[in-house]
Design a protein around this motif. Structure first.
Motif, PDB file in Angstrom:
ATOM      1  N   UNK A  41       0.791  -1.222   0.000  1.00 52.64           N
ATOM      2  CA  UNK A  41       0.000   0.000   0.000  1.00 52.64           C
ATOM      3  C   UNK A  41       0.821   1.268   0.000  1.00 52.64           C
ATOM      4  N   UNK A  42       2.117   1.157   0.240  1.00 57.67           N
ATOM      5  CA  UNK A  42       2.971   2.347   0.273  1.00 57.67           C
ATOM      6  C   UNK A  42       3.205   2.872  -1.138  1.00 57.67           C
ATOM      7  N   UNK A  43       3.077   4.181  -1.297  1.00 55.41           N
ATOM      8  CA  UNK A  43       3.263   4.798  -2.610  1.00 55.41           C
ATOM      9  C   UNK A  43       4.744   5.049  -2.857  1.00 55.41           C
ATOM     10  N   UNK A  73       4.637  -6.992  -8.392  1.00 51.71           N
ATOM     11  CA  UNK A  73       5.011  -6.456  -7.084  1.00 51.71           C
ATOM     12  C   UNK A  73       4.550  -5.018  -6.886  1.00 51.71           C
ATOM     13  N   UNK A  74       4.283  -4.312  -7.985  1.00 49.21           N
ATOM     14  CA  UNK A  74       3.811  -2.927  -7.914  1.00 49.21           C
ATOM     15  C   UNK A  74       2.497  -2.801  -8.673  1.00 49.21           C
ATOM     16  N   UNK A  75       1.764  -1.753  -8.326  1.00 46.90           N
ATOM     17  CA  UNK A  75       0.504  -1.470  -9.006  1.00 46.90           C
ATOM     18  C   UNK A  75       0.479   0.013  -9.351  1.00 46.90           C
ATOM     19  N   UNK A  76       0.254   0.337 -10.631  1.00 41.72           N
ATOM     20  CA  UNK A  76       0.199   1.737 -11.054  1.00 41.72           C
ATOM     21  C   UNK A  76      -1.053   2.390 -10.496  1.00 41.72           C
ATOM     22  N   UNK A  77      -0.929   3.676 -10.117  1.00 42.65           N
ATOM     23  CA  UNK A  77      -2.083   4.409  -9.608  1.00 42.65           C
ATOM     24  C   UNK A  77      -2.378   5.581 -10.541  1.00 42.65           C
ATOM     25  N   UNK A 106       2.255  -3.702  -3.930  1.00 45.51           N
ATOM     26  CA  UNK A 106       1.085  -4.562  -3.943  1.00 45.51           C
ATOM     27  C   UNK A 106       1.153  -5.586  -2.818  1.00 45.51           C
ATOM     28  N   UNK A 107       0.058  -5.766  -2.134  1.00 43.23           N
ATOM     29  CA  UNK A 107      -0.047  -6.824  -1.146  1.00 43.23           C
ATOM     30  C   UNK A 107      -0.787  -8.005  -1.756  1.00 43.23           C
TER      31      UNK A 107
END
Length: 250
Positions: free
Chosen positions: A32-34, A63-67, A75-76
Motif C-alpha cells: 500500500x505504500x506509494x 510487485x507494484x501497481x500503477x495508480x 502490492x499486497x
C-alpha cells in the motif's frame, strides 16, 4: 556510442529493478505504500529513464501497481492470491507433462531429467538435511522443472509457464527454504522426490493423464508449505516477501 549508451541504460534498469525489488521483499517498502519516480531515483541512484523502466518491470512482475494519480503502490497479496498462482502453475506444468507423455520422448531426451533426479536423491536420502543441502535442492528442483517443461516441445506453453512461475511466490521452489525449519521438512522432500520419479515414469510410459495429475498434485505441496509457514508465523527470514501476504485472520 549509441550502442554503449543503450547497454548502460539496460544495466542501470536491471540494477534499479533489483534494488527496488529488495526494498519491497525486505519489507522496507510495505504493501500500500506509494513510491514515486523521484523516490525511486533517490533510492537506487539511477537516472529517471532506467528507473521508469524498472518500475514498469516490477509492475509486470506483480510487485507494484500503477495508480491513476501517478507513481506506483507496493502490492499486497492475500493468501488466496498466492494459492491461486500456485494452482495455475501446477495446471500448466501438468499440461506440459501430458504433452511430453503423449507426444513421446526418447531415452536420450530423458537422460538429463533422470540425471537431475539422481543428484536430488543424493540429497534427500541423507538422514539429516542441512540448510546448505536445502539450498542445493532449490537449484536442482528448479532445473528439474525446466527440463520437464522443455519436453513438452511447446514454446507457447513454456512461455506461459515462465509467466506463471514469475508471479510472486509461485515458482516451483518458492517455499522450499521456509520448509527447511519445519518438523515435516524431510518427509516433504521425500514426497516431492517420489512425485518427480513417478511423473518421469508416466512420461516414459506415455501415460498423459497420469503425468498431468501428478504434476498438479506436486504443485500443491507448495500450497501446503505456504499454509504451514503462515500458520507458524516463523522463519519469515528464509523467504523475503512473506510479509506481503495477508492471511485470512489479518
Amino acid at each position: 556510442m549509441a550502442e554503449q549508451d543503450s547497454d548502460r541504460s539496460v544495466s542501470q534498469t536491471v540494477r534499479a529493478q533489483l534494488r527496488l525489488r529488495d526494498l519491497i521483499l525486505s519489507g522496507d517498502l510495505r504493501p500500500g505504500e506509494r513510491i514515486s519516480e523521484l523516490q525511486a531515483v533517490e533510492a537506487t541512484g539511477a537516472s529517471r529513464t532506467p528507473v521508469r523502466m524498472a518500475l514498469v518491470r516490477l509492475e509486470e512482475e506483480g510487485l507494484l501497481e500503477a495508480i491513476p494519480s501517478g507513481g506506483f503502490t507496493v502490492k499486497g497479496f492475500s493468501e488466496r492470491d498466492v494459492l491461486d498462482s500456485i494452482e495455475l502453475r501446477g495446471a500448466l506444468e501438468g499440461l506440459a507433462a501430458r504433452f511430453a507423455a503423449e507426444r513421446g520422448v526418447s531415452s536420450r531426451d530423458l537422460e538429463p531429467l533422470k540425471g537431475c533426479l539422481d543428484e536430488i536423491d543424493s540429497l534427500v536420502q541423507r538422514d539429516r538435511i542441512s540448510i546448505e543441502a536445502f539450498s542445493s535442492y532449490v537449484t536442482l528442483n528448479a532445473r528439474f522443472h525446466v527440463l520437464l517443461t522443455e519436453l513438452s516441445r511447446s514454446p507457447s506453453l513454456i512461455r506461459q509457464i515462465d509467466r506463471a512461475s514469475a508471479l510472486p511466490f509461485a515458482s516451483p521452489s518458492g517455499f522450499v527454504m521456509t520448509q527447511s525449519e519445519l518438523p515435516q521438512a524431510h518427509e516433504t522432500l521425500l514426497i516431492a522426490q517420489d512425485q518427480h520419479r513417478v511423473v518421469v515414469d508416466a512420461i516414459e510410459n506415455r501415460e498423459g493423464a497420469r503425468a498431468e495429475a501428478i504434476m498438479r498434485e506436486h504443485a500443491r505441496l507448495a500450497s501446503r508449505n505456504l499454509r504451514l509457514v503462515l500458520k507458524n508465523k516463523t522463519h519469515f527470514d528464509l523467504l523475503p516477501g512473506l510479509a506481503l501476504i495477508r492471511t485470512a485472520g489479518d
